[in-house]
Design an enzyme around this catalytic site. Structure first.
Site, short mmCIF file in Angstrom:
data_model
loop_
_atom_site.label_atom_id
_atom_site.label_comp_id
_atom_site.label_asym_id
_atom_site.label_seq_id
_atom_site.Cartn_x
_atom_site.Cartn_y
_atom_site.Cartn_z
N SER C 129 -24.32 0.47 10.23
CA SER C 129 -24.89 -0.85 10.01
C SER C 129 -24.91 -1.65 11.29
CB SER C 129 -24.06 -1.59 8.96
OG SER C 129 -24.44 -2.95 8.89
N TYR C 153 -30.54 -4.67 11.04
CA TYR C 153 -30.88 -6.00 10.55
C TYR C 153 -31.70 -6.61 11.66
CZ TYR C 153 -27.61 -5.83 6.61
OH TYR C 153 -26.97 -5.52 5.45
N THR C 179 -33.70 -2.58 7.28
CA THR C 179 -33.43 -3.19 5.98
C THR C 179 -34.32 -4.40 5.81
OG1 THR C 179 -31.17 -2.40 5.97
CG2 THR C 179 -31.67 -4.28 4.55
N LYS C 261 -36.02 0.24 4.33
CA LYS C 261 -35.07 0.24 3.21
C LYS C 261 -35.24 -1.04 2.40
CE LYS C 261 -30.09 0.57 2.23
NZ LYS C 261 -29.56 -0.80 2.17
N HIS C 285 -30.47 -2.87 -2.63
CA HIS C 285 -29.30 -3.29 -1.87
C HIS C 285 -28.05 -3.28 -2.77
CE1 HIS C 285 -28.76 -5.37 2.22
NE2 HIS C 285 -27.53 -5.12 1.81
#
Lengths: 390, 390, 390, 390
Positions: C129, C153, C179, C261, C285
């Site tokens: 992440s 992100y 994402t 995603k 999510h």
């Protein structure tokens, strides 16, 4: 007999008058049952509350009501609403009858006399069970001229069967309800587990012991040899050999309207029409006979459709509230039978308990009917329901 | 062998005779399981009660029964009702067999001998598991000429496979049930978590250790080197390489009818017909193999439709009551296998416990069948079911 | 890397070897989560377990799996089964990736390093992440040449976005997962109620603080003025202005495959094809962003149908077992992302905990796949599922 | 009035600023209700939380939201999102109004004044109930020029009805909401059981006692003979005789827009159009009137379809979260009414409690709307919903 248009308002005013004191007969059926459970012996509570097998039919009965939803209408003048119906020539203040429940002595010492008096006070027909703990005649006497019906467990002895209906007719009962779904006793695990069978102590057999035809078939009267009398009563109690042809025999012995209780299949409803039955009661015996049976409410539309209004269809099994009654009525029932709720009222408060349950039920029905936009039970035929899937 | 027409009545009279004493073998399967749980070691209880993964298939098995509802018929003469069926030339008093359950020694010291004797007493076929804790021959001896079948975990050694079925045939077993859904062991989290594998202590391997072909494949007999014997038995226990072609090999080694257990897909049922199998058992192994599998009852109609009556279809997985059995029969099964319920009876009361469970089950089925308006299992084919959606 | 054909058997043998001792990492995810809950601070547990709003989407994710049932096939040779797939040119031993989970320092002191090493040990790609508590480079170093992807992100600063993907590519990450569903933070009531925001203490921001482009945009380095650095990182954290046009910018800065995603609508899947995205991840999510959103599994078929096999579709949200994975694969997913289950493993046992969770998961999937009659993930495309309605 | 584009972010920053201290007004409505329950008298809690009969309609209201799922869209520029709507010429910062709730004095000593001030602070219209514990004029004074509507329980006295709407119009209320579903009081078992009727102590009757037309109809002013005043107020409280024709009378006495609250049937919506009503509120009174009624959300699509955009349709009953609001808006509602949630906020924290509930609700809605891919309420009309069956 009260004017049904004011049931809800009257009840409300009465409760308001209690000024903060809580009514002793719980308004909510769930609370009432809880209170009855605390009062009763576990055996008696389980006998009334329980059902066949894993009690899946009891659960199905309730779920069926949840799936059918009322779509209320607004701005209809409801000042003159009226819950009354006419059934076999008798006017009733509300489309509600007291379902036949046997051996009420296990619930309260006043037993069926209390329930019958409460029914009379409110003006609703009391359906006396063959397996009552008070006799046909004793119940008739206490009810005076209030409406009453007789429920027949058709015994495996034609003379006794004929005698039962003759006694009922003579004692002023106005209809015969033949329970069909009891050819043998359901597999009730609570009672089996407790080995609880009040009948074998003679409870619920007074209508046999007091019956001239039954007594004639014994070698000794029940007072002398109660064991043999009990044994014989149990032997003829249920009759698995009955067929549609037998209905003619019953018709020969009574001029009263005959209703069949326990109809769940549309083809059986059509048979009933062919055999000139006067009315049907859609019922799965409150989930007490066939575990896994169709919910009574799910069976109702098919039967209404088959009967096409030729004879009245009553509904029994699972009714707990005014909304439940309204749904059955909107699906085509003429009236509904209320069972366990009044049994709990009897356990908690005797005659007064049953009266309160009936008054609450009618007030609830009155309010729900009005708020759904219907001024009378007849208007319900055009009420809108919606079926949902959860 | 009792006359099935009186099962429900006989049971009732028996229980009435207890006069207020509660039967020691709980009538309700839920209560019985609870009592077994109190008696058994947590490992043994979990081994029997548990299933694959999160046990979602166990839940699905039960939900499927709830969605299918019985629509009873009324006023049919049920005096002469008969639960009996004929299966592969043998008359059975009821359409019920005892499902193969392995290692019953973890439930009761009498293990499979107790279950087999109870089955014999009631007249229902006992299906002995390959993984039993008593040998093919010992079970045969205790059952004398009562009906019994042999369940085969087809080992990964053709000689042992052939030997197993030969021994069974020689010992009077009347059919071979080949369990298909065990090419590898299911992912059973309760057992994995407890690292509970009775097999690695040799339990449930007696049919291997006593087998001539198996013993021949060992360098030392099991009595000398049990570790090596256990290890080899586990190595050949499951056989993921089996295909339809292999069925011919089995056929060469036995004249007994061969049934396939674990069929869930209609195309597999059609394959079975092509390979001249004698019967099918629709089953998801009681939810013990594939978590997330289709409920066995939901798989049944497709398979009945594919087979078109050419061979008998038995049903296994999730049956807990007479109503469950009735639903499977009305959907086209010829008979049902009862599993966990008799295991709990064994745990609680040994042979007597199993006998009571079987008698209760048949009495329940007898009552439910009669109250649904069917005098025999054959009439069930025309019974009405309704599917509901909650 | 183990041979996947023996995953279930190997695991079983290992557990058997424990001989009655219980494995310290619970096999059941439910038990594992319970154990993690006992170990973690309430804040950390709730942060991972919780979702948006009333957590209705979390519930819907699970219910969707229950409605889809596997119909297993029998008698297929499964000796040579193989869980492996190929994804963007890399062979994976099983169709499973470790979902990007941020701030793993709140679960275990070894944080992402432990999870990454466990993934490497088992051979499954670890998706790091952006909001990790260990840097892109540190995780790469510990994983050596094991497969790893980077989750982006997309920050509200193009230079930082470009820098992130460049760093990932340089450090050997093999794909970029963008994402999409985090334009703003979901309304997570558990965190809001606890006022628990680890970011504002700087946790999970190391990839920002260590980023040259990010540092250049600060007037003081984070080591000198951490408050300002945190504040700026939070300011650019989410980027609600992103549109499909921006994807071109990302493409300019990396040669790695780009996956999106958070796709739930078929029209967005078609957009993704038009913008030449390399793969999709159907995901809500884990129920953490939109309460009331469609269950991810219910969204999958529409997207599979829209994409028609042009690019791989991965599945994320709600997977807890091998059966869940199998259902997603049979509905058309190429691989699945496992999230919370490995987080609980990390909390309970660090690297070893994650390794055990992954091995258990693969063994479960291996067993379930085989028992469903499929020798490989490719065969799953023709597996039969059935949708039920409860 | 805050800029709605930053609601979610502002709230988040505020909560972050609490640095580990928990907000005193629980963010989760479930927790908030629990806290209110601890603070309130059981009577007051039950009065607000309860519904008609067995509260089956309350349950149905919630289940209906669960069946409708949002399918979010990705990669839409949401920087400039805006929750605002325009309703009867007034701009609102969010499509939310405070539902009329009577007798708020039982929840907090500041009663409606607190709720009204909170509404004013956030910029949302407060709908004052006829049965408020503060007068039309007192609420108007404390709200100054903030938007407010007046809800009419149309009394059974035309002069009082006309006086109520005239007073409201004069005091700056901007719309009249006529509640239709209260021709008689629902059968609320909690209140009946507790015999809890605050009205009979005069609570909630100030708008009657302060009304010139009402006072004129009394022989003694309420200050002298409160019992007679209460009695008369209750007598004219509900009006079961109202029909569509009566709407003309109301129109003659006010120039304000008139909305009908309680519409559930499409044919009633068409009637409303014929009688030139200005707006509808789809509502089942939060499940407080007809037990067994259709879930309000299930009624919405039919009414939207009947009205075809000719007048605004508001939605009431069961809204607990931003996702719920979004679903109602996406199904065609222009705005929603929030009821019990703000009542719990009032109980727990007075004006501040209501303000927090409203801010949380808007922030949740803001986040959910954005994450669903919609920049404004208008875009919601094209949002994708999916209906699922569990």
């Amino acid at each position: 007999m009260q004017d049904s248009t004011t049931q809800a308002r009257q009840k409300l005013l009465y409760l308001m008058g209690l000024e903060g004191k809580q009514p002793e007969i719980p308004v909510s059926i769930r609370n009432l049952e809880q209170k009855a459970r605390e009062i009763l012996s576990p055996e008696a509570y389980d006998y009334v509350a329980g059902g066949a097998g894993a009690e899946d039919t009891i659960r199905a009965n309730r779920e069926a009501f949840h799936r059918v939803r009322i779509v209320p209408r607004m701005l209809r003048d409801l000042t003159l609403r009226n819950l009354g119906i006419e059934l076999f020539g008798t006017k009733l203040p509300a489309p509600v009858l007291l379902a036949p429940i046997g051996i009420q002595s296990i619930l309260h010492p006043d037993a069926e006399l209390a329930s019958a008096r409460a029914a009379a006070a409110v003006g609703l027909p009391f359906i006396l069970s063959t397996a009552a703990s008070r006799s046909i005649e004793a119940v008739a006497e206490t009810m005076q001229d209030a409406p009453r019906w007789f429920q027949l467990y058709w015994p495996d002895d034609p003379d006794v069967a004929a005698s039962f209906v003759s006694r009922a007719e003579k004692a002023g009962y106005q209809a015969i309800v033949v329970t069909l779904d009891i050819g043998i006793l359901g597999w009730r695990e609570r009672d089996l587990q407790r080995a609880y069978f009040p009948f074998i102590r003679g409870e619920g057999l007074i209508n046999y012991f007091s019956d001239p035809a039954f007594r004639k078939s014994l070698s000794q009267p029940p007072e002398i040899d109660p064991g043999a009398a009990i044994s014989h009563a149990l032997k003829i109690f249920a009759n698995p050999s009955l067929t549609w042809e037998n209905l003619g025999y019953l018709r020969q012995h009574t001029r009263l309207p005959i209703l069949l209780k326990g109809i769940l299949h549309p083809e059986d409803a059509i048979c009933a029409l062919e055999y000139h039955v006067d009315g049907l009661i859609v019922s799965n015996h409150g989930g007490r006979q066939v575990d896994g049976a169709i919910a009574a409410l799910d069976a109702l539309p098919g039967i209404v459709s088959a009967v096409q209004g030729q004879i009245p269809i009553l509904f029994d099994s699972g009714i707990r509230s005014g909304a439940d009654a309204l749904k059955a009525l909107a699906l085509g029932a003429t009236a509904i039978l209320l069972g366990r709720p009044y049994a709990w009222g009897l356990a908690v408060g005797g005659e007064w308990g049953v009266t309160e349950v009936l008054r609450n039920f009618i007030a609830d029905l009155d309010a729900t009917l009005a708020l759904s936009g219907c001024g009378s039970c007849i208007e319900l035929a055009s009420a809108t329901l919606q079926r949902v899937f959860n």
